[in-house]
Scaffold this motif. Structure first.
Motif, PDB file in Angstrom:
ATOM      1  N   THR A  59     -19.555-128.962  80.985  1.00 35.24           N
ATOM      2  CA  THR A  59     -19.031-130.135  81.552  1.00 35.24           C
ATOM      3  C   THR A  59     -17.490-129.745  82.093  1.00 35.24           C
ATOM      4  N   ASP A  60     -17.084-130.586  82.950  1.00 34.40           N
ATOM      5  CA  ASP A  60     -15.999-130.680  83.922  1.00 34.40           C
ATOM      6  C   ASP A  60     -14.719-131.156  83.107  1.00 34.40           C
ATOM      7  N   THR A  61     -14.968-131.864  81.993  1.00 29.07           N
ATOM      8  CA  THR A  61     -13.845-132.537  81.147  1.00 29.07           C
ATOM      9  C   THR A  61     -14.113-132.688  79.826  1.00 29.07           C
ATOM     10  N   ASP A  62     -13.266-132.803  79.113  1.00 30.63           N
ATOM     11  CA  ASP A  62     -13.196-132.677  77.665  1.00 30.63           C
ATOM     12  C   ASP A  62     -11.936-133.716  77.392  1.00 30.63           C
ATOM     13  N   ALA A  63     -12.050-134.007  75.923  1.00 28.88           N
ATOM     14  CA  ALA A  63     -10.839-134.940  75.397  1.00 28.88           C
ATOM     15  C   ALA A  63      -9.688-134.076  75.382  1.00 28.88           C
ATOM     16  N   ASP A  64      -8.516-134.654  75.775  1.00 24.47           N
ATOM     17  CA  ASP A  64      -7.065-133.871  75.802  1.00 24.47           C
ATOM     18  C   ASP A  64      -6.133-134.807  75.109  1.00 24.47           C
ATOM     19  N   GLU A  65      -6.298-135.826  74.454  1.00 25.88           N
ATOM     20  CA  GLU A  65      -5.260-136.778  73.926  1.00 25.88           C
ATOM     21  C   GLU A  65      -6.079-137.217  72.477  1.00 25.88           C
ATOM     22  N   PHE A  66      -5.089-137.084  71.722  1.00 30.73           N
ATOM     23  CA  PHE A  66      -5.616-137.376  69.983  1.00 30.73           C
ATOM     24  C   PHE A  66      -4.509-138.391  69.529  1.00 30.73           C
ATOM     25  N   THR A  67      -4.708-139.042  68.634  1.00 29.24           N
ATOM     26  CA  THR A  67      -3.817-139.585  67.600  1.00 29.24           C
ATOM     27  C   THR A  67      -3.929-138.944  66.048  1.00 29.24           C
ATOM     28  N   LEU A  68      -2.693-138.405  65.680  1.00 28.06           N
ATOM     29  CA  LEU A  68      -2.842-137.425  64.530  1.00 28.06           C
ATOM     30  C   LEU A  68      -1.480-138.092  63.727  1.00 28.06           C
ATOM     31  N   LEU A  69      -1.736-138.552  62.580  1.00 29.77           N
ATOM     32  CA  LEU A  69      -0.939-139.147  61.613  1.00 29.77           C
ATOM     33  C   LEU A  69       0.004-140.029  62.322  1.00 29.77           C
ATOM     34  N   GLY A  70      -0.418-140.901  62.947  1.00 35.88           N
ATOM     35  CA  GLY A  70       0.183-142.052  63.729  1.00 35.88           C
ATOM     36  C   GLY A  70       0.965-141.606  65.073  1.00 35.88           C
ATOM     37  N   THR A  71       0.784-140.400  65.348  1.00 38.47           N
ATOM     38  CA  THR A  71       1.416-139.842  66.690  1.00 38.47           C
ATOM     39  C   THR A  71       0.589-139.266  67.807  1.00 38.47           C
ATOM     40  N   LYS A  72       0.691-139.712  68.960  1.00 44.11           N
ATOM     41  CA  LYS A  72      -0.016-139.383  70.109  1.00 44.11           C
ATOM     42  C   LYS A  72       0.228-137.696  70.105  1.00 44.11           C
ATOM     43  N   HIS A  73      -0.891-137.027  70.370  1.00 43.04           N
ATOM     44  CA  HIS A  73      -0.982-135.622  70.623  1.00 43.04           C
ATOM     45  C   HIS A  73      -1.758-135.292  72.106  1.00 43.04           C
ATOM     46  N   GLU A  74      -1.306-134.455  72.784  1.00 45.29           N
ATOM     47  CA  GLU A  74      -1.686-134.224  74.030  1.00 45.29           C
ATOM     48  C   GLU A  74      -1.862-132.704  74.230  1.00 45.29           C
ATOM     49  N   LEU A  75      -2.910-132.116  74.363  1.00 38.80           N
ATOM     50  CA  LEU A  75      -3.082-130.756  74.833  1.00 38.80           C
ATOM     51  C   LEU A  75      -2.355-130.210  75.898  1.00 38.80           C
ATOM     52  N   LYS A  76      -1.901-128.840  75.755  1.00 41.97           N
ATOM     53  CA  LYS A  76      -1.032-128.326  76.930  1.00 41.97           C
ATOM     54  C   LYS A  76      -1.772-128.350  78.244  1.00 41.97           C
ATOM     55  N   ALA A  77      -1.121-128.495  79.159  1.00 42.23           N
ATOM     56  CA  ALA A  77      -1.737-128.252  80.773  1.00 42.23           C
ATOM     57  C   ALA A  77      -2.081-127.078  80.761  1.00 42.23           C
ATOM     58  N   ASP A  78      -3.418-126.828  81.247  1.00 45.62           N
ATOM     59  CA  ASP A  78      -3.994-125.505  81.369  1.00 45.62           C
ATOM     60  C   ASP A  78      -5.426-125.753  82.019  1.00 45.62           C
ATOM     61  N   SER A  79      -5.085-125.500  83.441  1.00 48.57           N
ATOM     62  CA  SER A  79      -6.378-125.676  84.281  1.00 48.57           C
ATOM     63  C   SER A  79      -7.455-124.135  83.938  1.00 48.57           C
ATOM     64  N   SER A  80      -6.959-123.388  83.456  1.00 47.80           N
ATOM     65  CA  SER A  80      -7.740-122.314  83.268  1.00 47.80           C
ATOM     66  C   SER A  80      -8.522-122.457  81.961  1.00 47.80           C
ATOM     67  N   ARG A  81      -8.207-123.161  80.862  1.00 47.99           N
ATOM     68  CA  ARG A  81      -8.706-123.360  79.567  1.00 47.99           C
ATOM     69  C   ARG A  81     -10.287-123.647  79.670  1.00 47.99           C
ATOM     70  N   LYS A  82     -10.802-122.834  78.792  1.00 46.78           N
ATOM     71  CA  LYS A  82     -12.386-123.590  78.535  1.00 46.78           C
ATOM     72  C   LYS A  82     -12.304-124.801  77.927  1.00 46.78           C
ATOM     73  N   LYS A  83     -13.485-125.554  78.160  1.00 47.04           N
ATOM     74  CA  LYS A  83     -13.895-126.973  77.694  1.00 47.04           C
ATOM     75  C   LYS A  83     -14.349-126.844  76.266  1.00 47.04           C
ATOM     76  N   TYR A  84     -13.871-127.526  75.387  1.00 57.13           N
ATOM     77  CA  TYR A  84     -14.420-127.489  73.957  1.00 57.13           C
ATOM     78  C   TYR A  84     -14.308-128.953  73.395  1.00 57.13           C
ATOM     79  N   TYR A  85     -15.428-129.263  72.438  1.00 57.04           N
ATOM     80  CA  TYR A  85     -15.595-130.376  71.842  1.00 57.04           C
ATOM     81  C   TYR A  85     -14.355-130.413  70.661  1.00 57.04           C
ATOM     82  N   ARG A  86     -13.368-131.412  70.660  1.00 59.07           N
ATOM     83  CA  ARG A  86     -12.201-131.638  69.706  1.00 59.07           C
ATOM     84  C   ARG A  86     -12.413-132.709  68.944  1.00 59.07           C
ATOM     85  N   ARG A  87     -12.024-132.712  67.760  1.00 59.87           N
ATOM     86  CA  ARG A  87     -11.719-133.937  67.169  1.00 59.87           C
ATOM     87  C   ARG A  87     -10.612-133.891  65.839  1.00 59.87           C
ATOM     88  N   SER A  88      -9.930-134.858  65.877  1.00 64.53           N
ATOM     89  CA  SER A  88      -8.693-135.031  64.697  1.00 64.53           C
ATOM     90  C   SER A  88      -9.359-135.606  63.407  1.00 64.53           C
TER      91      SER A  88
END
Length: 302
Positions: A250-279
């Motif tokens: 896919t062209d996109t994947d999730a890059d923002e998550f809420t963990l223990l009440g705080t927003k967490h955003e993946l580091k900006a990296d245009s070269s990274r592979k796309k993975y399924y993620r979950r908190s």
């Protein structure tokens, strides 16, 4: 036999291309769906089984300690925050204890991973096993110390913006005085094979009917009252962002998550592979650190 005309050949070619395009589209959709399902299954299996294993071990924290009121000054306290918790003679570096590290590896922007170090003694009538699979024999006198932390996967590069990380645990031993009899400072065994973030909060009994959750660094900064001790640690909250091992088509994947009440955003990296993620989050009550508060009342009824 007349054969086919040029127009007939062109029509057949166009129809063939349309059919081929439709088949390829169906194939790509099915492949994408299968990949997502496989990735989601990998994350779920890894997280559920890993979280259960971690919970079982964290519940053992403070087992064998006659002191149930855990603070950063408790001798052999279940949550290891200071050298004092490990024993009077201990000189283990702070970077191996429970902490909010400024340099902990993570793939989250401006939020390093935490580290959890626990301690317990086998006082059960059965043999136990530490997080590395080491046998803890019945009546063993040494205290078991387990450290949960994020590190680079074996052979992974440290130069990439988005790194290949794992959640690992290393187990060691200290004696009654805090002398290290088996180091817990190595690379340990992998608990979660692919992870982006690991965070913890300490559940602190602020009052008889009030429980609050604090980062370890905040708890350590609490001033000790003039009389008495710091509020006791009675539970631990764990949070992790887990990813799949199989990349997504896919062209996109999730890059923002809420963990223990705080927003967490993946580091900006245009070269990274796309993975399924979950908190994932879990709240663990420390069975051997329960605080009982008794409030006495006076019966004025004649």
């Amino acid at each position: 036999m007349r054969g086919f005309t040029l127009i007939e050949l062109m029509i057949a070619l166009v129809l063939g291309l349309l059919v081929s395009a439709a088949v390829m589209q169906v194939y790509l959709i099915n492949t994408r769906t299968i990949t997502i399902q496989q990735s989601a299954s990998e994350v779920q299996d890894s997280s559920i089984f890993a979280m259960q294993a971690i919970e079982e071990h964290v519940r053992l924290a403070n087992l064998g300690n006659p002191i149930s009121y855990i603070t950063d000054a408790t001798d052999h306290g279940g949550i290891v925050l200071t050298q004092t918790n490990l024993g009077t003679n201990n000189t283990t570096a702070t970077k191996y204890l429970t902490l909010n590290s400024a340099t902990g590896l993570s793939n989250i922007k401006d939020k390093p991973s935490d580290q959890l170090t626990i301690q317990y003694k086998n006082i059960t009538p059965y043999d136990l096993y530490d997080c590395e699979g080491g046998k803890i024999e019945v009546a063993e006198q040494d205290w078991v110390v387990e450290r949960y932390f994020v590190r680079l996967a074996t052979g992974a590069s440290n130069s990439a913006t988005t790194k290949d990380l794992v959640l690992a645990c290393t187990a060691g031993r200290v004696d009654t005085d805090g002398n290290v009899t088996e180091a817990f400072t190595g690379n340990g065994e992998v608990v979660v094979a692919a992870i982006d973030q690991f965070k913890i909060l300490l559940g602190v009994q602020a009052a008889v009917d009030q429980l609050t959750y604090l980062p370890p660094s905040v708890y350590l900064d609490i001033d000790k009252p003039t009389e008495g001790e710091k509020p006791a640690i009675t539970s631990v909250k764990l949070g992790m962002i887990v990813r799949s091992n199989t990349p997504l088509i896919t062209d996109t994947d999730a890059d923002e998550f809420t963990l223990l009440g705080t927003k967490h955003e993946l580091k900006a990296d245009s070269s990274r592979k796309k993975y399924y993620r979950r908190s994932y989050e879990s709240t663990i009550l420390l069975r051997s650190a329960r605080i009982m508060s008794i409030v006495a009342t006076v019966n004025n009824t004649p």
